[in-house]
Design a protein around this motif. Sequence first.
Motif, PDB file in Angstrom:
ATOM      1  N   LEU A 187      54.764  41.448  -7.492  1.00 16.48           N
ATOM      2  CA  LEU A 187      55.786  42.487  -7.424  1.00 16.48           C
ATOM      3  C   LEU A 187      56.750  42.392  -8.606  1.00 16.48           C
ATOM      4  CD1 LEU A 187      57.356  44.735  -5.889  1.00 16.48           C
ATOM      5  CD2 LEU A 187      58.622  42.896  -4.757  1.00 16.48           C
ATOM      6  N   MET A 188      57.176  41.186  -8.928  1.00 16.18           N
ATOM      7  CA  MET A 188      58.111  40.990 -10.038  1.00 16.18           C
ATOM      8  C   MET A 188      57.498  41.459 -11.349  1.00 16.18           C
ATOM      9  SD  MET A 188      60.766  39.510  -8.546  1.00 16.18           S
ATOM     10  CE  MET A 188      61.718  38.469  -9.628  1.00 16.18           C
ATOM     11  N   GLN A 189      56.250  41.093 -11.580  1.00 20.52           N
ATOM     12  CA  GLN A 189      55.569  41.471 -12.821  1.00 20.52           C
ATOM     13  C   GLN A 189      55.367  42.983 -12.896  1.00 20.52           C
ATOM     14  OE1 GLN A 189      51.944  39.202 -12.770  1.00 20.52           O
ATOM     15  NE2 GLN A 189      52.986  37.232 -12.855  1.00 20.52           N
ATOM     16  N   LEU A 190      54.969  43.581 -11.783  1.00 25.76           N
ATOM     17  CA  LEU A 190      54.696  45.017 -11.753  1.00 25.76           C
ATOM     18  C   LEU A 190      55.961  45.821 -12.003  1.00 25.76           C
ATOM     19  CD1 LEU A 190      52.557  47.182 -11.317  1.00 25.76           C
ATOM     20  CD2 LEU A 190      52.902  46.948  -8.851  1.00 25.76           C
ATOM     21  N   ASN A 191      57.052  45.421 -11.393  1.00 23.28           N
ATOM     22  CA  ASN A 191      58.309  46.134 -11.575  1.00 23.28           C
ATOM     23  C   ASN A 191      58.833  46.003 -12.994  1.00 23.28           C
ATOM     24  OD1 ASN A 191      59.571  47.452  -9.060  1.00 23.28           O
ATOM     25  ND2 ASN A 191      58.698  45.562  -8.268  1.00 23.28           N
ATOM     26  N   ALA A 192      58.670  44.814 -13.583  1.00 21.74           N
ATOM     27  CA  ALA A 192      59.111  44.626 -14.960  1.00 21.74           C
ATOM     28  C   ALA A 192      58.330  45.543 -15.901  1.00 21.74           C
ATOM     29  CB  ALA A 192      58.932  43.169 -15.367  1.00 21.74           C
ATOM     30  N   MET A 193      57.026  45.678 -15.651  1.00 16.87           N
ATOM     31  CA  MET A 193      56.182  46.526 -16.493  1.00 16.87           C
ATOM     32  C   MET A 193      56.532  47.999 -16.330  1.00 16.87           C
ATOM     33  SD  MET A 193      52.024  46.983 -16.335  1.00 16.87           S
ATOM     34  CE  MET A 193      51.766  45.203 -16.319  1.00 16.87           C
ATOM     35  N   GLN A 194      56.892  48.410 -15.116  1.00 16.52           N
ATOM     36  CA  GLN A 194      57.103  49.825 -14.819  1.00 16.52           C
ATOM     37  C   GLN A 194      58.567  50.251 -14.873  1.00 16.52           C
ATOM     38  OE1 GLN A 194      54.577  51.764 -14.764  1.00 16.52           O
ATOM     39  NE2 GLN A 194      53.137  50.044 -14.849  1.00 16.52           N
ATOM     40  N   GLY A 195      59.477  49.326 -15.180  1.00 16.76           N
ATOM     41  CA  GLY A 195      60.888  49.673 -15.308  1.00 16.76           C
ATOM     42  C   GLY A 195      61.558  50.032 -14.003  1.00 16.76           C
ATOM     43  N   THR A 196      61.012  49.530 -12.893  1.00 17.16           N
ATOM     44  CA  THR A 196      61.559  49.883 -11.575  1.00 17.16           C
ATOM     45  C   THR A 196      62.216  48.700 -10.863  1.00 17.16           C
ATOM     46  OG1 THR A 196      59.332  49.510 -10.655  1.00 17.16           O
ATOM     47  CG2 THR A 196      59.936  51.778 -11.188  1.00 17.16           C
ATOM     48  N   ASP A 197      62.466  47.605 -11.597  1.00 18.44           N
ATOM     49  CA  ASP A 197      62.981  46.387 -10.959  1.00 18.44           C
ATOM     50  C   ASP A 197      64.171  46.621 -10.028  1.00 18.44           C
ATOM     51  OD1 ASP A 197      62.455  46.458 -13.837  1.00 18.44           O
ATOM     52  OD2 ASP A 197      62.182  44.298 -13.755  1.00 18.44           O
ATOM     53  N   PRO A 198      65.333  47.032 -10.563  1.00 18.03           N
ATOM     54  CA  PRO A 198      66.499  47.145  -9.682  1.00 18.03           C
ATOM     55  C   PRO A 198      66.413  48.304  -8.696  1.00 18.03           C
ATOM     56  CG  PRO A 198      67.044  47.912 -11.875  1.00 18.03           C
ATOM     57  CD  PRO A 198      65.661  47.361 -11.954  1.00 18.03           C
ATOM     58  N   LEU A 199      65.491  49.247  -8.925  1.00 19.35           N
ATOM     59  CA  LEU A 199      65.345  50.352  -7.981  1.00 19.35           C
ATOM     60  C   LEU A 199      64.813  49.869  -6.638  1.00 19.35           C
ATOM     61  CD1 LEU A 199      63.794  53.158 -10.229  1.00 19.35           C
ATOM     62  CD2 LEU A 199      66.145  53.009  -9.408  1.00 19.35           C
ATOM     63  N   VAL A 200      63.812  48.992  -6.676  1.00 20.80           N
ATOM     64  CA  VAL A 200      63.146  48.577  -5.437  1.00 20.80           C
ATOM     65  C   VAL A 200      63.651  47.232  -4.904  1.00 20.80           C
ATOM     66  CG1 VAL A 200      61.084  49.840  -6.125  1.00 20.80           C
ATOM     67  CG2 VAL A 200      61.206  47.395  -6.531  1.00 20.80           C
ATOM     68  N   PHE A 201      64.292  46.438  -5.747  1.00 20.26           N
ATOM     69  CA  PHE A 201      64.701  45.104  -5.307  1.00 20.26           C
ATOM     70  C   PHE A 201      65.651  45.113  -4.102  1.00 20.26           C
ATOM     71  CE2 PHE A 201      63.808  42.796  -9.593  1.00 20.26           C
ATOM     72  CZ  PHE A 201      62.458  42.840  -9.296  1.00 20.26           C
TER      73      PHE A 201
END
Length: 372
Positions: free
Chosen positions: A33-47
């Motif tokens: 999840l961490m890697q996928l969000n970093a790649m897609q620019g969605t980290d703080p949106l879903v965290f």
Amino acid sequence: MNEILKDNYLALVRAALWGKEPAVWHADQTDVLMQLNAMQGTDPLVFPQVLAQEDIPAAAKMQMKGMCVHTMQQHVHLQGTLEQAWKALERAGIQPVLMKGRGLAAFYPEPQMRQWGDIDLFVGKEQYHPAAAVMRETFPDALKFDEELDHYRHYNLIADGVSIEVHRVSVSMQHPLDERRYERMERKGMNDSERLEVNGLYVRVPEATFNALFVFLHSWEHMMTQGANLRQICDLALLLHHYAGTIDKSRLGRYLRQLQSMDVWQLYTYIMVRHLGLPEEESCFFTDACAARAERMLDDLLSGRMVQPKSADTQQGGAPKNRLLRKIHTMRERLGNARRMKQYSPSYARHMAVTTLLNGARRLFAKDRHWE
């Protein structure tokens, strides 16, 4: 990427976009999840949703909290720089238009969780040089470029760690007919810009119909070159939702057809409707006919396969020094990119190929530009 992982991730994104009940993420897949969000620019949106789960490892929770706090702090820092730049331009009699970043964050349920790293201010060709001068005067200690050439898309400086881009044009078009058509679209979209309040600062953003076109074209440009991310498609989905009933569908359709982009737009609308939760009636020109190609594009995007591969010459030290060989090298790379995009949109790939050949022939007899 396996289908379960893909579906779980997209469920998290949908919940973040529409403020719905948090989706559940399997704790044993936290690293993915961490890697996928970093790649897609969605980290703080879903965290924030994931942090509500009790079974997420403590170390991962700490990292997620840190990312969310950093994003909120960055918003405050960027907002201060935006206010300083905006007011300086207005005092000089220049009316900028805010593009991308902060203007799009306003459409999210939690605007402070939509990351943005630079400030894009459109001023147009006539005000380009005066606006660049105002920015240099306003931020005398900023890192600057010495040149603000008229064929550049924008002038850039970095003030207190924040990149400010002063745009003479919003999108660069390679085909001369596309360029002329887009210039007319841009002129109307920026002249009819709309007022938007962002944290107490009243700014101007592009007119809704043109803004939808611009956000789409900007993302597609990244798809074709540097590699895009899912957040760019999220931006477009929320923009279409925010302006539902306001966007001139007839004019948008005409713009897309004139730029040979309707087929690509439908790939985006398929992804937004079927995977991001945008209501079909708000999507404009949705169709299931492109399902196989849209699914392929989404899978490649989520798997990081959208990045344009480097040619053997580039990997071994860059383009040839000889002028003619360098232009042939560039043309081959662009034709190769057109072949790569054919799997998603054969019609646009043909347009890319024609544009490359036409532009290549034109540039062959133009004055050499050694920095290209």
